[in-house]
Design an enzyme around this catalytic site. Sequence first.
Site, PDB file in Angstrom:
ATOM      1  N   HIS A 101       0.847  -1.202   0.000  1.00  0.00           N
ATOM      2  CA  HIS A 101       0.000   0.000   0.000  1.00  0.00           C
ATOM      3  C   HIS A 101       0.870   1.234   0.000  1.00  0.00           C
ATOM      4  O   HIS A 101       1.999   1.207   0.481  1.00  0.00           O
ATOM      5  CB  HIS A 101      -0.950   0.009   1.206  1.00  0.00           C
ATOM      6  CG  HIS A 101      -0.258  -0.144   2.508  1.00  0.00           C
ATOM      7  ND1 HIS A 101       0.168  -1.367   2.979  1.00  0.00           N
ATOM      8  CD2 HIS A 101       0.134   0.763   3.429  1.00  0.00           C
ATOM      9  CE1 HIS A 101       0.767  -1.207   4.149  1.00  0.00           C
ATOM     10  NE2 HIS A 101       0.777   0.084   4.444  1.00  0.00           N
ATOM     11  N   HIS A 103       0.935   5.260   1.185  1.00  0.00           N
ATOM     12  CA  HIS A 103       0.315   6.311   1.996  1.00  0.00           C
ATOM     13  C   HIS A 103       0.423   7.649   1.262  1.00  0.00           C
ATOM     14  O   HIS A 103       1.500   7.979   0.761  1.00  0.00           O
ATOM     15  CB  HIS A 103       1.081   6.511   3.310  1.00  0.00           C
ATOM     16  CG  HIS A 103       1.109   5.337   4.218  1.00  0.00           C
ATOM     17  ND1 HIS A 103       0.298   5.246   5.314  1.00  0.00           N
ATOM     18  CD2 HIS A 103       1.872   4.212   4.226  1.00  0.00           C
ATOM     19  CE1 HIS A 103       0.561   4.115   5.964  1.00  0.00           C
ATOM     20  NE2 HIS A 103       1.509   3.468   5.323  1.00  0.00           N
TER      21      HIS A 103
HETATM   22  P1  5GP Z   1       1.968   0.451   7.295  1.00  0.00           P
HETATM   23  O1  5GP Z   1       2.426   0.716   8.718  1.00  0.00           O
HETATM   24  O2  5GP Z   1       1.879  -1.025   7.016  1.00  0.00           O
HETATM   25  O3  5GP Z   1       2.750   1.191   6.255  1.00  0.00           O
HETATM   26  O4  5GP Z   1       0.529   1.078   7.208  1.00  0.00           O
HETATM   27  C1  5GP Z   1      -0.637   0.420   7.572  1.00  0.00           C
HETATM   28  C2  5GP Z   1      -1.709   1.460   7.666  1.00  0.00           C
HETATM   29  O5  5GP Z   1      -2.954   0.822   7.590  1.00  0.00           O
HETATM   30  C3  5GP Z   1      -1.682   2.256   8.980  1.00  0.00           C
HETATM   31  O6  5GP Z   1      -1.562   3.638   8.681  1.00  0.00           O
HETATM   32  C4  5GP Z   1      -3.015   1.906   9.641  1.00  0.00           C
HETATM   33  O7  5GP Z   1      -3.589   3.006  10.295  1.00  0.00           O
HETATM   34  C5  5GP Z   1      -3.845   1.455   8.451  1.00  0.00           C
HETATM   35  N1  5GP Z   1      -4.854   0.453   8.774  1.00  0.00           N
HETATM   36  C6  5GP Z   1      -4.677  -0.681   9.502  1.00  0.00           C
HETATM   37  N2  5GP Z   1      -5.841  -1.382   9.570  1.00  0.00           N
HETATM   38  C7  5GP Z   1      -6.762  -0.672   8.872  1.00  0.00           C
HETATM   39  C8  5GP Z   1      -8.140  -0.885   8.577  1.00  0.00           C
HETATM   40  O8  5GP Z   1      -8.761  -1.874   8.979  1.00  0.00           O
HETATM   41  N3  5GP Z   1      -8.758   0.054   7.815  1.00  0.00           N
HETATM   42  C9  5GP Z   1      -8.101   1.148   7.341  1.00  0.00           C
HETATM   43  N4  5GP Z   1      -8.801   2.029   6.607  1.00  0.00           N
HETATM   44  N5  5GP Z   1      -6.786   1.386   7.603  1.00  0.00           N
HETATM   45  C10 5GP Z   1      -6.132   0.490   8.357  1.00  0.00           C
END
Ligand code: 5GP
Length: 138
Positions: A101, A103
């Site tokens: 993903h 951001h």
């Molecule tokens: P990472 O730390 O893997 O780069 O980012 C994961 C992101 O996914 C985090 O910013 C977290 O807030 C978001 N996230 C985790 N679970 C969910 C969810 O169930 N729904 C949504 N919309 N975002 C999520």
Amino acid sequence: MRKEDCIFCKIINGDIPSNTIYENSDFKVIMDASPATKGHVLILPKEHFKDIYDIDAETAGKLFQLASVVARALKEALHCDGLNILQNNGSIAGQTVFHFHMHLIPRYEGDTVTLKWEEHSVEDMDVEKIRQDIRKAL
Ligand code: 5GP
Ligand code: ZN
């Protein structure tokens, strides 16, 4: 982790609700559930790629095209002062959901976002060897 257990696959399938901004055959753009700032969104490929090493270059290219469109929409809608694009790979890099993903984090004067590293001197590294090693790997 198995695809069946992936929270983003569940969002993409509609098994878990999400605040969707945009969707096409390849991607879903959702609001982050715990936003860093107002308007923090995530771009998810619909196919389960674990990380940057797993995603194919064509999909990655399409994803960045979409990111540029979403970035302009965030600027227009929210009048943010700036915007960071962040994409974490591996726990050490901050990845917590192991479905690729991107951001998009709108930035505002006085916000609380930090992503700052200590700067090191190139004198402490064998830069030429590093350059050659990367070139060979490409
Ligand atoms: P990472 O730390 O893997 O780069 O980012 C994961 C992101 O996914 C985090 O910013 C977290 O807030 C978001 N996230 C985790 N679970 C969910 C969810 O169930 N729904 C949504 N919309 N975002 C999520
Ligand atoms: Zn997934």
